[in-house]
Motif scaffolding. Structure first.
Motif, PDB file in Angstrom:
ATOM      1  N   ILE A 190       0.838  -1.203   0.000  1.00 16.02           N
ATOM      2  CA  ILE A 190       0.000   0.000   0.000  1.00 16.02           C
ATOM      3  C   ILE A 190       0.872   1.251   0.000  1.00 16.02           C
ATOM      4  CG2 ILE A 190      -1.634   1.372   1.369  1.00 16.02           C
ATOM      5  CD1 ILE A 190      -2.791  -1.346   2.353  1.00 16.02           C
ATOM      6  N   TYR A 191       1.863   1.294   0.873  1.00 13.95           N
ATOM      7  CA  TYR A 191       2.735   2.463   0.939  1.00 13.95           C
ATOM      8  C   TYR A 191       3.500   2.659  -0.360  1.00 13.95           C
ATOM      9  CZ  TYR A 191       1.857   3.562   5.799  1.00 13.95           C
ATOM     10  OH  TYR A 191       1.258   3.943   6.970  1.00 13.95           O
ATOM     11  N   ALA A 192       3.984   1.578  -0.969  1.00 14.44           N
ATOM     12  CA  ALA A 192       4.708   1.693  -2.237  1.00 14.44           C
ATOM     13  C   ALA A 192       3.802   2.251  -3.328  1.00 14.44           C
ATOM     14  CB  ALA A 192       5.271   0.338  -2.640  1.00 14.44           C
ATOM     15  N   LEU A 193       2.586   1.749  -3.388  1.00 17.41           N
ATOM     16  CA  LEU A 193       1.625   2.230  -4.384  1.00 17.41           C
ATOM     17  C   LEU A 193       1.329   3.709  -4.169  1.00 17.41           C
ATOM     18  CD1 LEU A 193      -0.526   1.785  -6.630  1.00 17.41           C
ATOM     19  CD2 LEU A 193      -2.106   1.202  -4.785  1.00 17.41           C
ATOM     20  N   LEU A 194       1.019   4.086  -2.942  1.00 21.56           N
ATOM     21  CA  LEU A 194       0.680   5.482  -2.665  1.00 21.56           C
ATOM     22  C   LEU A 194       1.873   6.411  -2.862  1.00 21.56           C
ATOM     23  CD1 LEU A 194      -1.738   5.126   0.358  1.00 21.56           C
ATOM     24  CD2 LEU A 194      -2.296   5.708  -2.011  1.00 21.56           C
ATOM     25  N   GLU A 195       3.053   5.937  -2.554  1.00 19.73           N
ATOM     26  CA  GLU A 195       4.252   6.746  -2.775  1.00 19.73           C
ATOM     27  C   GLU A 195       4.405   7.061  -4.267  1.00 19.73           C
ATOM     28  OE1 GLU A 195       8.837   6.764  -1.222  1.00 19.73           O
ATOM     29  OE2 GLU A 195       7.887   4.817  -1.545  1.00 19.73           O
ATOM     30  N   GLU A 196       4.165   6.068  -5.104  1.00 17.90           N
ATOM     31  CA  GLU A 196       4.249   6.251  -6.549  1.00 17.90           C
ATOM     32  C   GLU A 196       3.172   7.215  -7.050  1.00 17.90           C
ATOM     33  OE1 GLU A 196       3.459   3.507 -10.444  1.00 17.90           O
ATOM     34  OE2 GLU A 196       4.569   2.602  -8.795  1.00 17.90           O
ATOM     35  N   VAL A 197       1.944   7.024  -6.579  1.00 17.32           N
ATOM     36  CA  VAL A 197       0.837   7.873  -7.024  1.00 17.32           C
ATOM     37  C   VAL A 197       1.049   9.319  -6.567  1.00 17.32           C
ATOM     38  CG1 VAL A 197      -1.639   8.307  -6.789  1.00 17.32           C
ATOM     39  CG2 VAL A 197      -0.814   5.982  -7.153  1.00 17.32           C
ATOM     40  N   VAL A 198       1.478   9.520  -5.345  1.00 20.12           N
ATOM     41  CA  VAL A 198       1.712  10.882  -4.850  1.00 20.12           C
ATOM     42  C   VAL A 198       2.820  11.551  -5.667  1.00 20.12           C
ATOM     43  CG1 VAL A 198       2.584  12.222  -2.891  1.00 20.12           C
ATOM     44  CG2 VAL A 198       0.793  10.511  -2.544  1.00 20.12           C
ATOM     45  N   ASP A 245      -8.646  14.805  -8.628  1.00 19.90           N
ATOM     46  CA  ASP A 245      -8.947  13.573  -7.918  1.00 19.90           C
ATOM     47  C   ASP A 245      -8.670  13.724  -6.428  1.00 19.90           C
ATOM     48  OD1 ASP A 245      -6.170  13.269  -7.603  1.00 19.90           O
ATOM     49  OD2 ASP A 245      -5.996  11.691  -9.078  1.00 19.90           O
ATOM     50  N   PHE A 246      -9.047  12.728  -5.683  1.00 27.37           N
ATOM     51  CA  PHE A 246      -8.950  12.715  -4.226  1.00 27.37           C
ATOM     52  C   PHE A 246      -7.516  12.936  -3.746  1.00 27.37           C
ATOM     53  CE2 PHE A 246      -8.849  10.318  -0.161  1.00 27.37           C
ATOM     54  CZ  PHE A 246      -9.847  10.990   0.523  1.00 27.37           C
ATOM     55  N   ILE A 247      -6.589  12.210  -4.332  1.00 25.59           N
ATOM     56  CA  ILE A 247      -5.191  12.299  -3.878  1.00 25.59           C
ATOM     57  C   ILE A 247      -4.604  13.669  -4.173  1.00 25.59           C
ATOM     58  CG2 ILE A 247      -2.871  11.359  -4.201  1.00 25.59           C
ATOM     59  CD1 ILE A 247      -4.229   8.591  -4.521  1.00 25.59           C
ATOM     60  N   SER A 248      -4.853  14.195  -5.371  1.00 23.84           N
ATOM     61  CA  SER A 248      -4.358  15.541  -5.698  1.00 23.84           C
ATOM     62  C   SER A 248      -4.917  16.580  -4.735  1.00 23.84           C
ATOM     63  CB  SER A 248      -4.720  15.912  -7.136  1.00 23.84           C
ATOM     64  OG  SER A 248      -4.027  15.103  -8.054  1.00 23.84           O
ATOM     65  N   GLY A 249      -6.150  16.388  -4.310  1.00 19.40           N
ATOM     66  CA  GLY A 249      -6.773  17.315  -3.368  1.00 19.40           C
ATOM     67  C   GLY A 249      -6.013  17.405  -2.045  1.00 19.40           C
ATOM     68  N   PHE A 250      -5.426  16.302  -1.612  1.00 21.97           N
ATOM     69  CA  PHE A 250      -4.635  16.321  -0.375  1.00 21.97           C
ATOM     70  C   PHE A 250      -3.339  17.079  -0.527  1.00 21.97           C
ATOM     71  CE2 PHE A 250      -7.070  12.561   1.164  1.00 21.97           C
ATOM     72  CZ  PHE A 250      -7.405  13.086   2.389  1.00 21.97           C
ATOM     73  N   LEU A 251      -2.874  17.234  -1.755  1.00 20.36           N
ATOM     74  CA  LEU A 251      -1.582  17.882  -1.975  1.00 20.36           C
ATOM     75  C   LEU A 251      -1.689  19.397  -2.069  1.00 20.36           C
ATOM     76  CD1 LEU A 251      -0.132  15.389  -4.585  1.00 20.36           C
ATOM     77  CD2 LEU A 251       0.338  15.490  -2.131  1.00 20.36           C
ATOM     78  N   ASP A 252      -2.920  19.893  -2.185  1.00 20.38           N
ATOM     79  CA  ASP A 252      -3.114  21.346  -2.274  1.00 20.38           C
ATOM     80  C   ASP A 252      -2.987  22.010  -0.941  1.00 20.38           C
ATOM     81  OD1 ASP A 252      -3.467  21.326  -5.005  1.00 20.38           O
ATOM     82  OD2 ASP A 252      -5.625  21.028  -4.850  1.00 20.38           O
TER      83      ASP A 252
END
Length: 65
Positions: free
Chosen positions: A40-48, A58-65
């Motif tokens: 899970i962490y490897a996948l999310l690290e790649e996506v982030v 998308d949801f993940i990009s929203g957390f980065l703002d």
């Protein structure tokens, strides 16, 4: 979340690894859940990292703002 649907098999594997880990003992269960957590962490690290380079609606990009 904005994750690619072509990775559905991986997402299902991860879901099962957390909800229904294949294990005969509590120790094996803990080890299986730990390994799934690493996936899970490897996948999310790649996506982030991708979203940092190219924001999306998308949801993940929203957390980065």
């Amino acid at each position: 979340m904005g994750l690619p649907m072509e990775d559905i098999d991986l997402f299902l594997e991860i879901k099962d690894g957390i909800i229904r880990p294949q294990a005969a003992t509590p120790e094996e269960r803990d080890a299986a859940v730990h390994e799934t957590g690493k996936k899970i962490y490897a996948l999310l690290e790649e996506v982030v990292a991708q979203r940092v380079e190219e924001r999306r609606d998308d949801f993940i990009s929203g957390f980065l703002d």
